[in-house]
Design an enzyme around this catalytic site. Structure first.
Site, PDB file in Angstrom:
ATOM      1  N   GLU A 199       3.845   6.170  -2.811  1.00 30.91           N
ATOM      2  CA  GLU A 199       3.319   6.459  -1.467  1.00 30.91           C
ATOM      3  C   GLU A 199       2.823   5.192  -0.790  1.00 30.91           C
ATOM      4  OE1 GLU A 199       0.039   7.600   1.456  1.00 30.91           O
ATOM      5  OE2 GLU A 199      -0.004   6.327  -0.315  1.00 30.91           O
ATOM      6  N   GLU A 200       2.176   4.329  -1.564  1.00 25.67           N
ATOM      7  CA  GLU A 200       1.510   3.160  -0.982  1.00 25.67           C
ATOM      8  C   GLU A 200       2.481   2.123  -0.425  1.00 25.67           C
ATOM      9  OE1 GLU A 200      -1.476   3.204  -0.363  1.00 25.67           O
ATOM     10  OE2 GLU A 200      -2.549   4.411  -1.831  1.00 25.67           O
ATOM     11  N   ASP A 222      -4.806  14.077  -0.069  1.00 27.56           N
ATOM     12  CA  ASP A 222      -4.957  12.631  -0.204  1.00 27.56           C
ATOM     13  C   ASP A 222      -6.432  12.285  -0.057  1.00 27.56           C
ATOM     14  OD1 ASP A 222      -4.285   9.919  -0.440  1.00 27.56           O
ATOM     15  OD2 ASP A 222      -2.619  10.062   0.965  1.00 27.56           O
TER      16      ASP A 222
END
Length: 340
Positions: A199-200, A222
């Protein structure tokens, strides 16, 4: 929840190196649901409910954390590195890190201040000028333990700090802990839960997971920046610790489903649990990939407020996790039943 979160936060797993985190999650959900791992490394979990779902609902939390990759070892045994994910260079110098799967201790170092020129002292040290010192005396000695492509993470222990919890990788092991807890219990309707990778660095795992599952609706779980600090105007604080899940109406990747946004608040009110708007149109999360998948997915994002995101130590409030889990369980059941 605290013990579960401690296990996850103490397990290293930057983007693209999530295997140890995935293994821990599998141990924790074994016997509670069926699961499979896809080609990218996403963990796709199917949790049977008391009733069959009318709508297919995907609950997502990313497993990866920000960190570092080793790029080179110089002749003196110092490690050159690059950042993985959004890390402010100002928080790097002098910080302790753990290198590789075995967690070799290191310190991020650069030229000492007394050797800097006057014009250099007021500048943030460039990433190219930083090294990780693992105590090696030569390249040959360092190469016995570390290789280019190895990851490094902040060396931060998980512990209570007053009324807060301090830890590395709360983004997004907090979300993972909530969904593991959900899987370990009984749910009213069938759910598909994804623990996604990368995701990052671009929402990569969520893109393939949503494509595979083809959900009707999704809740992305999140963490998000809480700036409830002295000197920050209230309208700039984004969200506050203790205010419950932060519900997004828009960010830089997603315009969220208005009916689901409203349903989050009405559900929280009915359950007498707090939640709050994420009062900033910034950033993004896996919703940016999920809501565009296939022919489109109705999507809402619920985020745990966290101070000092993407730094060596984040701070969250445990009751935001427990209240967030109550909200996620009820809202996802309403969505699976086709009620919202």
């Amino acid at each position: 929840m605290r013990e579960l979160l401690a296990i996850l936060c103490e397990t290293p797993g930057i983007s693209g190196r999530e295997q140890l985190v995935r293994e821990q999650i599998i141990k924790l959900i074994e016997g509670h649901a069926s699961y499979r791992v896809d080609a990218l490394g996403n963990l796709l979990v199917h949790k049977e409910g008391v009733k069959r779902a009318t709508k297919k609902v995907m609950l997502d939390a990313h497993m990866d954390e920000v960190g570092f990759l080793i790029t080179h070892i110089d002749e003196e045994g110092f490690l050159l590195f690059t950042t993985v994910g959004g890390i402010d260079p100002k928080v790097l110098l002098g910080k302790h890190v753990l290198v590789g799967d075995e967690g070799i201790p290191g310190v991020i170092a650069s030229k000492p201040i007394h050797l800097l020129k006057a014009d250099e002292r007021d500048k943030v040290v460039d990433l190219d000028a930083l090294r990780i010192d693992i105590g090696a005396s030569s390249k040959e000695q360092a190469e016995k333990y570390v290789h280019p492509g190895d990851m490094a993470v902040w060396d931060t222990c998980f512990e209570p700090m007053g009324h807060l919890l301090k830890g590395r990788a709360l983004d997004n092991r907090a979300g993972c802990a909530m969904l593991i807890k959900l899987i370990q219990g009984e749910v009213p309707y069938d759910l598909d839960v994804t623990f996604t990778v990368q995701e990052e660095i671009g929402l990569h795992g969520a893109k393939t997971a949503a494509f595979a599952l083809k959900p009707d609706a999704s809740i992305v779980i999140d963490t998000t920046t809480a700036s409830d600090l002295e000197g920050v105007p209230e309208e700039k604080q984004v969200c506050r610790l203790g205010g419950g899940s932060a519900v997004s109406f828009m960010d830089l990747r997603t315009m969220y489903d208005k009916n689901l946004y409203d349903a989050a608040f009405s559900t929280a009110q009915r359950l007498s649990v707090p939640c709050q708007p994420k009062a900033s149109v910034t950033g993004g999360n896996n919703a940016g990939a999920v809501h565009q998948s296939g022919t489109g997915v109705r999507t809402i994002a619920l985020s745990t407020p966290c101070r000092y995101l993407h730094s060596p130590a984040g701070l969250i409030m445990e009751k935001d996790l427990t209240n967030g889990l109550i909200l996620v369980r009820e809202l996802s059941a309403s969505m699976a039943a086709g009620q919202v």
